[in-house]
Design a protein around this motif. Sequence first.
Motif, short mmCIF file in Angstrom:
data_model
loop_
_atom_site.label_atom_id
_atom_site.label_comp_id
_atom_site.label_asym_id
_atom_site.label_seq_id
_atom_site.Cartn_x
_atom_site.Cartn_y
_atom_site.Cartn_z
N ARG A 256 -4.67 -57.21 -0.12
CA ARG A 256 -5.81 -56.33 0.16
C ARG A 256 -6.83 -57.14 0.96
NH1 ARG A 256 -10.89 -55.43 -1.40
NH2 ARG A 256 -11.67 -53.29 -1.30
N CYS A 257 -7.33 -56.53 2.04
CA CYS A 257 -8.31 -57.21 2.89
C CYS A 257 -9.69 -57.12 2.22
CB CYS A 257 -8.36 -56.57 4.27
SG CYS A 257 -9.64 -57.26 5.32
N ALA A 258 -10.28 -58.30 1.98
CA ALA A 258 -11.60 -58.34 1.33
C ALA A 258 -12.68 -57.78 2.26
CB ALA A 258 -11.94 -59.77 0.93
N ASP A 259 -12.41 -57.74 3.55
CA ASP A 259 -13.42 -57.26 4.51
C ASP A 259 -13.37 -55.75 4.71
OD1 ASP A 259 -14.33 -59.84 4.91
OD2 ASP A 259 -12.85 -60.22 6.49
N CYS A 260 -12.15 -55.19 4.88
CA CYS A 260 -12.08 -53.76 5.23
C CYS A 260 -11.30 -52.92 4.23
CB CYS A 260 -11.50 -53.57 6.63
SG CYS A 260 -9.72 -53.74 6.72
N GLY A 261 -10.65 -53.55 3.25
CA GLY A 261 -9.96 -52.79 2.21
C GLY A 261 -8.54 -52.38 2.55
N GLY B 268 -2.85 -62.16 7.58
CA GLY B 268 -3.81 -61.56 8.50
C GLY B 268 -3.95 -60.07 8.24
N CYS B 269 -5.13 -59.52 8.52
CA CYS B 269 -5.34 -58.09 8.32
C CYS B 269 -4.96 -57.32 9.58
CB CYS B 269 -6.79 -57.79 7.96
SG CYS B 269 -7.08 -56.01 7.80
N PRO B 270 -3.97 -56.41 9.49
CA PRO B 270 -3.54 -55.66 10.67
C PRO B 270 -4.56 -54.60 11.09
CG PRO B 270 -2.40 -54.87 8.72
CD PRO B 270 -3.21 -56.06 8.28
N ARG B 271 -5.54 -54.33 10.22
CA ARG B 271 -6.51 -53.28 10.54
C ARG B 271 -7.74 -53.86 11.25
NH1 ARG B 271 -10.75 -50.49 7.88
NH2 ARG B 271 -10.86 -48.29 8.49
N CYS B 272 -8.36 -54.89 10.66
CA CYS B 272 -9.60 -55.41 11.24
C CYS B 272 -9.39 -56.75 11.92
CB CYS B 272 -10.69 -55.50 10.18
SG CYS B 272 -10.47 -56.84 8.99
N THR B 273 -8.17 -57.28 11.90
CA THR B 273 -7.74 -58.54 12.53
C THR B 273 -8.32 -59.77 11.83
OG1 THR B 273 -9.47 -58.84 14.23
CG2 THR B 273 -7.66 -57.33 14.77
#
Lengths: 382, 139
Positions: B22-27, B36-41
């Motif tokens: 789970r991305c701590a920045d964008c969820g 790496g987060c594929p949504r917010c990079t």
Amino acid sequence: MSADVAIVGIGIHPFGRTPGVSGRRQAVVAARAALADAGVGFADLQFAFGGSHSAGDADTLVSELGLTSLPFINVANGCATGGSALISAYAAIMSGLHDLGIVIGFDKHERGAFNTDPAEHGIGAWYGETGLMLTTQFFGMKIQRYLHRTGMDAGVLTKIAAKAFRNGALNPKAWRRTPLSEAEIAASPMISHPLTQYMYCSPAEGAVALVLCRADRAHHYTDRPVFLRGATLRSRRYGSFEVFSPWLAIERADSPTVDAARAVFEQAGIGPDEVDVAQLQDTESGAELMHMAETGLCAHGEQDGLIAEGATEIGGRLPVNTDGGCIANGEPIGASGLRQVYENVLQLRGDAGAHQVPGGPRVGFTHVYGAPGISACTLLTR
Amino acid sequence: MRTVDDSLFTDTPDGVALVGSRCADCGAHTFPRQGGCPRCTGDSMQDVPLARTGTLWSFTVQGFRPKPPYAGPPEFEPYGVGYVELPEQVIVEARLTESDPDRLWIGMPMVLELVPFRTDDAGTPVLTFAFAPAREEGR
Ligand SMILES: [Zn+2]
């Protein structure tokens, strides 16, 4: 918008199975045919882009075509290999770097469904071991979700496959040249519900080459130039549904096909309603159904009506996959995208013979889709 | 107990669950874990157990024995494959315990199970994850 790049020579090695003839040999046949069509020699060319997935490095073709020192750049982009080679050639000519060159796509695959190593896609070994690393499953699940969403009946899938075999029977370069009835297609073994064996294309062999030049020099080589008005490639977005995905985002986004098609229509300054003939990725018949709408050629849910009225037939108002598509030609990965362009050049020249679209088509559209969620499109005019 | 890949699983009070990021920045969520987060990079991904229940998002049935690297048992039986939406997290791809397409429908409630997949050379069962129709609401 003015046209700046022209296709002045085309060559093909028939698709299908050619035992004893390597993929490289088929590429040489296609390249020599394209050169002869343009009336030039390999020594006249200033650049080459090419690729195959399973049949060797394209740049080694110089040992057979001629050691002329030209820059030959290998392209490896899965199903978009041909499209990417074409985009590269387009850029080389548009930039003013070169005036005349060639793109070559070829391949030769083993029989049966493709098997892919998950590690090449950054996925754990468990994904392949437990039987999830199959493109055939993806297409089954994508069309299942799509039919659920649009409310269309699965019967349309047999109609699309039957058209492919019907068109293939008219095309002397196609692999599958025997028409199949809808009943035969529906009764063939179930590969990945709701898709049966004859709804799918098979890995195959073949090669295509195209000679391209600056548009203002096209008449030096041919009196019937076809202009490449746009060529685009897009990868997937967060939220799209793509092949080899252990997970998907809950929020939904457009597919790379939507992005690549929109971009090519913008680049060319041509609208989807102006397309006279379209070659769409039909890895299986559900893909043709979905891609008709994803490319903007019609609205979602409108396809079954168009197909029922015969609009996508060679004589219809939106002819789709006039050469039989991947279903009748098979899919040599490196050559498949360029086959579509070859077919559209034939159509725009009026040279397609028994599978010629009547009425003198002026605008041709092509579209490929493949792993890991990429799409490439082109627009041609005469 | 042996699984196809222990890094895919975690124990929870309700039983074994899949573990994702789970991305701590964008969820945004992924499965399996990734850096790496594929949504917010961004690169602030944290391990998170995924829900054990969800709804069927799409499905198919694998009708032929896949080529290697498929490592299933020698006798091939068609198996269901689907995407299951885990609420407010992610849609995961998995084998299904049901292989009759007439008994599967988009939107049906599903629950995670560990199921025998094959037997290794030492005779030990190797387990993998699959989603089963949730019994209380199944047809
Ligand atoms: Zn994020």
